[in-house]
Design a protein around this motif. Structure first.
Motif, PDB file in Angstrom:
ATOM      1  N   ALA A  31      14.480  22.306  -6.465  1.00 44.01           N
ATOM      2  CA  ALA A  31      15.940  22.191  -6.442  1.00 44.01           C
ATOM      3  C   ALA A  31      16.531  23.548  -6.052  1.00 44.01           C
ATOM      4  O   ALA A  31      16.373  24.529  -6.771  1.00 44.01           O
ATOM      5  CB  ALA A  31      16.457  21.770  -7.813  1.00 44.01           C
ATOM      6  N   VAL A  32      17.184  23.592  -4.910  1.00 46.56           N
ATOM      7  CA  VAL A  32      17.772  24.862  -4.440  1.00 46.56           C
ATOM      8  C   VAL A  32      19.165  25.002  -5.054  1.00 46.56           C
ATOM      9  O   VAL A  32      20.073  24.220  -4.768  1.00 46.56           O
ATOM     10  CB  VAL A  32      17.810  24.923  -2.904  1.00 46.56           C
ATOM     11  N   THR A  33      19.304  26.005  -5.924  1.00 45.99           N
ATOM     12  CA  THR A  33      20.482  26.099  -6.792  1.00 45.99           C
ATOM     13  C   THR A  33      21.449  27.213  -6.405  1.00 45.99           C
ATOM     14  O   THR A  33      22.333  27.557  -7.191  1.00 45.99           O
ATOM     15  CB  THR A  33      20.017  26.291  -8.245  1.00 45.99           C
ATOM     16  N   LEU A  75      11.669  32.390  -5.595  1.00 47.88           N
ATOM     17  CA  LEU A  75      12.517  33.141  -4.677  1.00 47.88           C
ATOM     18  C   LEU A  75      12.231  32.649  -3.260  1.00 47.88           C
ATOM     19  O   LEU A  75      11.099  32.748  -2.782  1.00 47.88           O
ATOM     20  CB  LEU A  75      12.282  34.643  -4.775  1.00 47.88           C
ATOM     21  N   ILE A  76      13.264  32.111  -2.602  1.00 45.91           N
ATOM     22  CA  ILE A  76      13.040  31.496  -1.286  1.00 45.91           C
ATOM     23  C   ILE A  76      13.716  32.249  -0.154  1.00 45.91           C
ATOM     24  O   ILE A  76      13.503  31.932   1.010  1.00 45.91           O
ATOM     25  CB  ILE A  76      13.497  30.010  -1.281  1.00 45.91           C
ATOM     26  N   GLY A  77      14.556  33.236  -0.479  1.00 39.93           N
ATOM     27  CA  GLY A  77      15.302  33.938   0.578  1.00 39.93           C
ATOM     28  C   GLY A  77      14.741  35.328   0.833  1.00 39.93           C
ATOM     29  O   GLY A  77      13.802  35.777   0.162  1.00 39.93           O
ATOM     30  N   LEU A 157       2.014  28.985   3.377  1.00 40.83           N
ATOM     31  CA  LEU A 157       3.000  29.372   4.383  1.00 40.83           C
ATOM     32  C   LEU A 157       4.338  28.681   4.106  1.00 40.83           C
ATOM     33  O   LEU A 157       4.382  27.592   3.541  1.00 40.83           O
ATOM     34  CB  LEU A 157       2.508  28.977   5.783  1.00 40.83           C
ATOM     35  N   MET A 158       5.394  29.349   4.542  1.00 48.01           N
ATOM     36  CA  MET A 158       6.743  28.801   4.385  1.00 48.01           C
ATOM     37  C   MET A 158       7.486  28.969   5.700  1.00 48.01           C
ATOM     38  O   MET A 158       7.261  29.934   6.421  1.00 48.01           O
ATOM     39  CB  MET A 158       7.448  29.587   3.272  1.00 48.01           C
ATOM     40  N   THR A 159       8.346  28.016   6.015  1.00 51.88           N
ATOM     41  CA  THR A 159       9.244  28.224   7.152  1.00 51.88           C
ATOM     42  C   THR A 159      10.613  27.625   6.892  1.00 51.88           C
ATOM     43  O   THR A 159      10.759  26.684   6.106  1.00 51.88           O
ATOM     44  CB  THR A 159       8.664  27.639   8.462  1.00 51.88           C
ATOM     45  N   GLY A 200      10.827  21.953   4.986  1.00 49.88           N
ATOM     46  CA  GLY A 200      11.679  20.776   4.853  1.00 49.88           C
ATOM     47  C   GLY A 200      12.814  21.045   3.878  1.00 49.88           C
ATOM     48  O   GLY A 200      12.589  21.573   2.785  1.00 49.88           O
ATOM     49  N   MET A 201      14.049  20.731   4.309  1.00 51.15           N
ATOM     50  CA  MET A 201      15.244  20.907   3.493  1.00 51.15           C
ATOM     51  C   MET A 201      15.990  19.561   3.500  1.00 51.15           C
ATOM     52  O   MET A 201      15.420  18.537   3.875  1.00 51.15           O
ATOM     53  CB  MET A 201      16.106  22.049   4.056  1.00 51.15           C
ATOM     54  N   THR A 202      17.247  19.562   3.070  1.00 50.31           N
ATOM     55  CA  THR A 202      17.962  18.285   2.941  1.00 50.31           C
ATOM     56  C   THR A 202      17.877  17.416   4.198  1.00 50.31           C
ATOM     57  O   THR A 202      17.634  16.217   4.106  1.00 50.31           O
ATOM     58  CB  THR A 202      19.446  18.542   2.590  1.00 50.31           C
ATOM     59  N   ARG A 217      12.340  22.030  -0.129  1.00 52.04           N
ATOM     60  CA  ARG A 217      13.409  22.808  -0.766  1.00 52.04           C
ATOM     61  C   ARG A 217      14.747  22.123  -0.485  1.00 52.04           C
ATOM     62  O   ARG A 217      15.257  22.183   0.620  1.00 52.04           O
ATOM     63  CB  ARG A 217      13.424  24.231  -0.190  1.00 52.04           C
ATOM     64  N   VAL A 218      15.301  21.467  -1.499  1.00 46.42           N
ATOM     65  CA  VAL A 218      16.496  20.646  -1.275  1.00 46.42           C
ATOM     66  C   VAL A 218      17.665  21.129  -2.132  1.00 46.42           C
ATOM     67  O   VAL A 218      17.559  21.205  -3.363  1.00 46.42           O
ATOM     68  CB  VAL A 218      16.188  19.154  -1.564  1.00 46.42           C
ATOM     69  N   GLY A 219      18.765  21.468  -1.464  1.00 47.11           N
ATOM     70  CA  GLY A 219      19.970  21.898  -2.170  1.00 47.11           C
ATOM     71  C   GLY A 219      21.079  20.875  -2.038  1.00 47.11           C
ATOM     72  O   GLY A 219      21.413  20.144  -2.984  1.00 47.11           O
ATOM     73  N   GLU A 225      27.717  19.481  -1.060  1.00 49.25           N
ATOM     74  CA  GLU A 225      27.996  20.641  -0.206  1.00 49.25           C
ATOM     75  C   GLU A 225      28.236  21.886  -1.057  1.00 49.25           C
ATOM     76  O   GLU A 225      28.837  21.810  -2.122  1.00 49.25           O
ATOM     77  CB  GLU A 225      29.242  20.348   0.646  1.00 49.25           C
ATOM     78  N   ARG A 226      27.734  23.014  -0.567  1.00 50.56           N
ATOM     79  CA  ARG A 226      27.945  24.275  -1.297  1.00 50.56           C
ATOM     80  C   ARG A 226      29.299  24.877  -0.937  1.00 50.56           C
ATOM     81  O   ARG A 226      29.718  24.799   0.197  1.00 50.56           O
ATOM     82  CB  ARG A 226      26.853  25.291  -0.924  1.00 50.56           C
ATOM     83  N   PHE A 227      29.955  25.501  -1.934  1.00 52.00           N
ATOM     84  CA  PHE A 227      31.190  26.219  -1.651  1.00 52.00           C
ATOM     85  C   PHE A 227      30.974  27.694  -1.850  1.00 52.00           C
ATOM     86  O   PHE A 227      30.635  28.142  -2.939  1.00 52.00           O
ATOM     87  CB  PHE A 227      32.325  25.699  -2.531  1.00 52.00           C
TER      88      PHE A 227
HETATM   89  C1  LIG Z   1      19.711  26.946   1.106  1.00 49.73           C
HETATM   90  C2  LIG Z   1      18.260  26.861   1.397  1.00 49.73           C
HETATM   91  C3  LIG Z   1      17.592  25.630   1.345  1.00 49.73           C
HETATM   92  C4  LIG Z   1      18.262  24.308   1.019  1.00 49.73           C
HETATM   93  O1  LIG Z   1      19.104  23.892   2.047  1.00 49.73           O
HETATM   94  P1  LIG Z   1      19.805  22.441   2.003  1.00 49.73           P
HETATM   95  O2  LIG Z   1      20.046  22.125   3.415  1.00 49.73           O
HETATM   96  O3  LIG Z   1      21.048  22.604   1.193  1.00 49.73           O
HETATM   97  O4  LIG Z   1      18.852  21.504   1.363  1.00 49.73           O
HETATM   98  C5  LIG Z   1      16.227  25.633   1.604  1.00 49.73           C
HETATM   99  N1  LIG Z   1      15.561  26.765   1.907  1.00 49.73           N
HETATM  100  C6  LIG Z   1      16.177  27.966   1.970  1.00 49.73           C
HETATM  101  C7  LIG Z   1      15.378  29.175   2.302  1.00 49.73           C
HETATM  102  C8  LIG Z   1      17.538  28.050   1.725  1.00 49.73           C
HETATM  103  O5  LIG Z   1      18.148  29.257   1.781  1.00 49.73           O
END
Ligand SMILES: *Cc1c(COP(=O)(O)O)cnc(C)c1O
Length: 234
Positions: A31-33, A75-77, A157-159, A200-202, A217-219, A225-227
């Motif tokens: 869960a990407v928070t 930590l994903i960023g 690995l991550m992308t 993979g994201m949303t 990784r799903v936010g 939507e993020r604000f």
């Molecule tokens: C924000 C983010 C996500 C999630 O993105 P969504 O499109 O909101 O699911 C996944 N990975 C990374 C690295 C992010 O910064």
């Protein structure tokens, strides 16, 4: 809302796994928070998501105490070298290792705490100028270099794939990341056996799963939507 979203995503994960002959339980829904407050994060935790992803060190630190012991932070960023010390003993996995300088700092800080830090190597699989991550051709040498560091364990690995309207456009990139992982595993580098693919994201997690993702990784799909403060000011 959050709970329903999670149920739907879990079902889609299950279907994508079954379509590709995989076990749904082999895929972690992270869960990407980022930008989400702890009350809303708590709803996701109560719905069963205890692994949380943030892209900024400061946000992990801000939420760490409140969320307590029952969650695991990833930590994903992009991680700045001077911030490693704040999170080294607070995160389960660092997804975004992409320079020797950063790996050396993680090694040093992990050694000081006497822990072994699991990490992923971030790959700029589509070779976009705007993205962090190693060029695919650099990954093997990079992993060979960090494989001797005793307090780092390279798990996979991550992308961050390109932003696309149609997730099928990313299938090729997800497949490439998986092939890169398989190729490097076949080199049998000492201390390296990778089994995590964070992709993979949303917008594209189902395609990513079909191509072998083990962490999605799903936010937005969970929280909406993020604000960002900039947006609120407009
Ligand atoms: C924000 C983010 C996500 C999630 O993105 P969504 O499109 O909101 O699911 C996944 N990975 C990374 C690295 C992010 O910064």
């Amino acid at each position: 809302m959050i709970q329903e979203n999670i149920m739907e995503i879990k079902e889609r994960i299950k279907q994508a796994a079954l379509r590709s002959g995989r076990l749904p339980e082999d895929i972690l829904l992270l869960a990407v928070t980022k930008t989400i407050d702890t009350d809303r994060i708590q709803e996701a935790v109560e719905a069963g998501l205890t692994s949380l992803g943030e892209n900024k060190v400061q946000e992990i630190l801000d939420k760490y105490e409140t969320m307590g012991e029952n969650v695991k932070w990833h930590l994903i960023g992009h991680l700045q070298t001077n911030k490693v010390k704040y999170i080294i003993d607070k995160v389960e996995l660092i997804h975004s290792v992409e320079s020797l300088k950063l790996a050396e700092e993680i090694e040093k800080r992990a050694a000081a705490k006497n822990i072994i830090m699991p990490i992923l190597v971030e790959v700029n699989i589509a070779q976009e100028d705007s993205k962090f991550g190693l060029h695919p051709s650099e990954v093997e040498t990079f992993i060979r270099n960090i494989s001797t560091m005793q307090h780092i364990c390279v798990k996979g690995l991550m992308t961050v794939a390109p932003y696309v309207e149609n997730p099928e456009e990313n299938r090729y990139y997800f497949r490439q990341l998986r092939e890169l992982l398989v190729d490097i595993n076949e080199k049998k580098i000492d201390n390296v056996h990778m089994d995590i693919l964070s992709m993979g994201m949303t917008g594209d997690y189902e395609v990513a799963i079909e191509e072998g993702a083990t962490i999605v990784r799903v936010g937005t799909g969970i929280f909406g939507e993020r604000f960002y403060p900039e947006k609120l000011n407009k």
